[in-house]
Design an enzyme around this catalytic site. Sequence first.
Site, PDB file in Angstrom:
ATOM      1  N   ASP A 191       1.817 -42.365 -74.608  1.00 33.75           N
ATOM      2  CA  ASP A 191       2.013 -40.832 -74.676  1.00 33.75           C
ATOM      3  C   ASP A 191       2.406 -40.179 -73.404  1.00 33.75           C
ATOM      4  OD1 ASP A 191       2.197 -41.137 -77.530  1.00 33.75           O
ATOM      5  OD2 ASP A 191       0.635 -39.595 -77.908  1.00 33.75           O
TER       6      ASP A 191
ATOM      7  N   LYS B 279      10.142 -41.944 -81.177  1.00 36.16           N
ATOM      8  CA  LYS B 279       9.474 -40.646 -80.859  1.00 36.16           C
ATOM      9  C   LYS B 279      10.525 -39.759 -80.874  1.00 36.16           C
ATOM     10  CE  LYS B 279       6.348 -38.320 -77.691  1.00 36.16           C
ATOM     11  NZ  LYS B 279       5.637 -38.453 -76.206  1.00 36.16           N
TER      12      LYS B 279
ATOM     13  N   ARG C 120       5.626 -36.540 -84.726  1.00 37.56           N
ATOM     14  CA  ARG C 120       7.152 -36.809 -84.397  1.00 37.56           C
ATOM     15  C   ARG C 120       7.480 -38.004 -84.057  1.00 37.56           C
ATOM     16  NH1 ARG C 120       7.974 -34.243 -78.371  1.00 37.56           N
ATOM     17  NH2 ARG C 120       5.925 -34.585 -77.646  1.00 37.56           N
TER      18      ARG C 120
ATOM     19  N   ASP D 148       7.995 -29.276 -84.406  1.00 38.67           N
ATOM     20  CA  ASP D 148       9.464 -29.408 -85.006  1.00 38.67           C
ATOM     21  C   ASP D 148       9.579 -30.958 -85.179  1.00 38.67           C
ATOM     22  OD1 ASP D 148       9.592 -30.232 -82.549  1.00 38.67           O
ATOM     23  OD2 ASP D 148      11.244 -28.483 -82.046  1.00 38.67           O
ATOM     24  N   GLY D 149       8.704 -31.803 -84.972  1.00 41.57           N
ATOM     25  CA  GLY D 149       9.009 -33.323 -85.197  1.00 41.57           C
ATOM     26  C   GLY D 149      10.056 -33.887 -84.104  1.00 41.57           C
TER      27      GLY D 149
ATOM     28  N   ASP E 175      -6.748 -39.057 -78.759  1.00 41.66           N
ATOM     29  CA  ASP E 175      -5.641 -39.303 -79.408  1.00 41.66           C
ATOM     30  C   ASP E 175      -4.721 -39.779 -78.674  1.00 41.66           C
ATOM     31  OD1 ASP E 175      -5.353 -36.581 -78.668  1.00 41.66           O
ATOM     32  OD2 ASP E 175      -3.444 -36.718 -79.478  1.00 41.66           O
ATOM     33  N   ASN E 176      -4.690 -39.824 -77.167  1.00 36.87           N
ATOM     34  CA  ASN E 176      -3.800 -40.340 -76.372  1.00 36.87           C
ATOM     35  C   ASN E 176      -4.448 -41.472 -75.631  1.00 36.87           C
ATOM     36  OD1 ASN E 176      -1.692 -38.454 -77.068  1.00 36.87           O
ATOM     37  ND2 ASN E 176      -2.251 -37.306 -75.448  1.00 36.87           N
TER      38      ASN E 176
ATOM     39  N   GLY F 130      -2.498 -37.159 -85.752  1.00 40.75           N
ATOM     40  CA  GLY F 130      -1.456 -38.039 -86.571  1.00 40.75           C
ATOM     41  C   GLY F 130      -0.238 -38.027 -85.852  1.00 40.75           C
TER      42      GLY F 130
ATOM     43  N   ARG G 138       9.893 -46.758 -78.467  1.00 41.89           N
ATOM     44  CA  ARG G 138       8.803 -47.367 -78.125  1.00 41.89           C
ATOM     45  C   ARG G 138       8.320 -48.577 -78.371  1.00 41.89           C
ATOM     46  NH1 ARG G 138       4.257 -42.471 -77.038  1.00 41.89           N
ATOM     47  NH2 ARG G 138       4.170 -42.583 -79.357  1.00 41.89           N
TER      48      ARG G 138
HETATM   49  P1  AMP Z   1       0.281 -34.802 -77.451  1.00 44.92           P
HETATM   50  O1  AMP Z   1      -0.902 -34.652 -76.854  1.00 44.92           O
HETATM   51  O2  AMP Z   1       1.749 -34.325 -76.823  1.00 44.92           O
HETATM   52  O3  AMP Z   1       0.373 -36.618 -77.422  1.00 44.92           O
HETATM   53  O4  AMP Z   1       0.433 -34.552 -79.053  1.00 44.92           O
HETATM   54  C1  AMP Z   1      -0.649 -34.140 -79.798  1.00 44.92           C
HETATM   55  C2  AMP Z   1      -0.264 -33.970 -81.348  1.00 44.92           C
HETATM   56  O5  AMP Z   1       0.549 -33.077 -81.570  1.00 44.92           O
HETATM   57  C3  AMP Z   1      -0.007 -35.374 -81.826  1.00 44.92           C
HETATM   58  O6  AMP Z   1      -0.212 -35.424 -83.228  1.00 44.92           O
HETATM   59  C4  AMP Z   1       1.560 -35.278 -82.074  1.00 44.92           C
HETATM   60  O7  AMP Z   1       2.161 -35.898 -82.931  1.00 44.92           O
HETATM   61  C5  AMP Z   1       1.721 -33.597 -82.129  1.00 44.92           C
HETATM   62  N1  AMP Z   1       3.156 -32.943 -81.673  1.00 44.92           N
HETATM   63  C6  AMP Z   1       3.347 -33.061 -80.419  1.00 44.92           C
HETATM   64  N2  AMP Z   1       4.440 -32.504 -80.396  1.00 44.92           N
HETATM   65  C7  AMP Z   1       5.143 -32.356 -81.510  1.00 44.92           C
HETATM   66  C8  AMP Z   1       6.116 -31.836 -81.921  1.00 44.92           C
HETATM   67  N3  AMP Z   1       7.158 -31.411 -81.307  1.00 44.92           N
HETATM   68  N4  AMP Z   1       6.354 -31.907 -83.277  1.00 44.92           N
HETATM   69  C9  AMP Z   1       5.527 -32.256 -84.259  1.00 44.92           C
HETATM   70  N5  AMP Z   1       4.226 -32.686 -83.650  1.00 44.92           N
HETATM   71  C10 AMP Z   1       4.143 -32.951 -82.114  1.00 44.92           C
HETATM   72 MG    MG Z   2      -0.193 -37.989 -78.392  1.00 45.91          MG
END
Ligand code: AMP
Ligand code: MG
Length: 518
Positions: free
Chosen positions: A288, A139, A120, A151-152, A278-279, A117, A202
Amino acid sequence: MTIFQFDRMPIAAAPVAREAKEVQDVHGPASLAWRNRFVSLGDDFYTRLAPQPMPEPHWVAWSADCAALLGLPADWAQHPDWQALDVLSGNAAWPGMQPLASVYSGHQFGVWAGLLGDGRALWLGELDTPSGPMELQLKGAGLTPYSRMGDGRAVLRSSIREFLSSEAMHHLGIPTTRALCVTGSALPVRREQVETAAVVTRVAPSFIRFGHFEHFSHHDQPAALRRLADFVIEHHFPACRDTAQPCVALLEQVALRTAELMADWQAVGFCHGVMNTDNMSVLGLTIDYGPFGFLDRFDPGHICNHSDHQGRYAWARQPNAAFWNLHALAQALLPLIADPDLALAAIEAYKSAFAAAMLARWSAKLGLAGAAQPDDRTLSDDLLRLMAIDHCDFSITFRRLALFSTEPGAPNAPVRDLFMSREAFDAWALRYAARLRREPGADADRALRMNRVNPKFVLRNHLAEVAIRDAQAGDFTELHRLQTVLQHPFDEQGAAETERYAGFPPDWAQTIEVSCSS
Ligand code: AMP
Ligand code: MG
């Protein structure tokens, strides 16, 4: 039937309490027309949530081009009525925005990861624009119920990379989410070291990912899965509606778009780095940007993501990874498709579409414009093999190939000198010259054609790195300069100060490490 097996994991989203009063409404111009169709999908799809304010924001960069796409006036970023800096840092809202974090799941590095989900990212709404409906997302706008251990937040470094690359890919003609702007703040964010926070805005027609479908399929919510499929078909693939099996047609369309995208990536030497399901955008957009990279010297096994220890997403493996991801999407859509063989047949279309698209890209990069000939494929394969053996710079080699002369005995030094094995190059060059002589038009026409597909300027890691270092010290001049250069990647540009963006990377470029933790 299962296309492949996955483990089930429970849905477990942590509650995040954030009251809407943190967001102070401003009276943004009434010209903005919000549609927000995603909201109509219902509560299963998202958690409504205001952004987490970012203290004392400042502008880092914006894209006038992306603003024009949205139909924003020239002074949108600076005009006091818009309060754009505050709005796009998460400190205020334009009337009509309905911020929410959407829920998805997915496979990460080949393993079912369960609930993911928008951890962030925050969806702000969907605008009617001259280019059609466009969704806006922040983002790095703070914790959401899907933040898991995160940490979002996003740091300035990764936000600049995403901003530059989104816009650069667009100008390379590659489907991508766009980036309207980056705002920054002194707010500390802990990564390997303490950095500062930033927010990227974005823009895309839709941010729906393969993982959205996987979520509802894997959590046994067939009604929601159906709603999502109907939504995507109605708004993004309307032609599928009139087919016997709209979901099969949808799957095939996603497969075809993904095939084109993969050919686009390979052809410019783009490595995504985290091709988890998810990407993966269902619209076939690059989405992403994390530890992505453009190839410097050519190595088909190049791994741009420092955390990808097995090289699952190495450059040469990207097309296969995409096909694997399409299997996950097919699996997710099975509850809506009567016959599993139809689902498999739909994604099978990927193979021939990718092969055709890739051949077309390599042929165009070689300047072949006439009818395809039987040995065109080996001609480009053999060039790539030589480039790999001699570690030739990917972009520079193709760019210089435009200077190739078919005159018998022509030295062709600019490109020949890039190869260690001159003999091997000469043998290939004889075949290339013979092939080119069967092309219509003169060498000069071919050069023009080639320069429209072989970029002179790509966002190499070291270029981003220099801009980031300056930006971290508060100086955004280099970032803006680089942004401007990347708006015209196929032009010679000519000026002495832009030439350095087209040169070989310095030795220290090889020591740059980018990983998922951004
Ligand atoms: P990514 O592969 O970087 O696109 O992220 C995979 C998952 O981790 C997604 O659900 C992102 O929303 C979550 N995510 C990545 N970095 C953070 C962050 N700093 N804080 C919260 N969620 C994160
Ligand atoms: Mg992602």
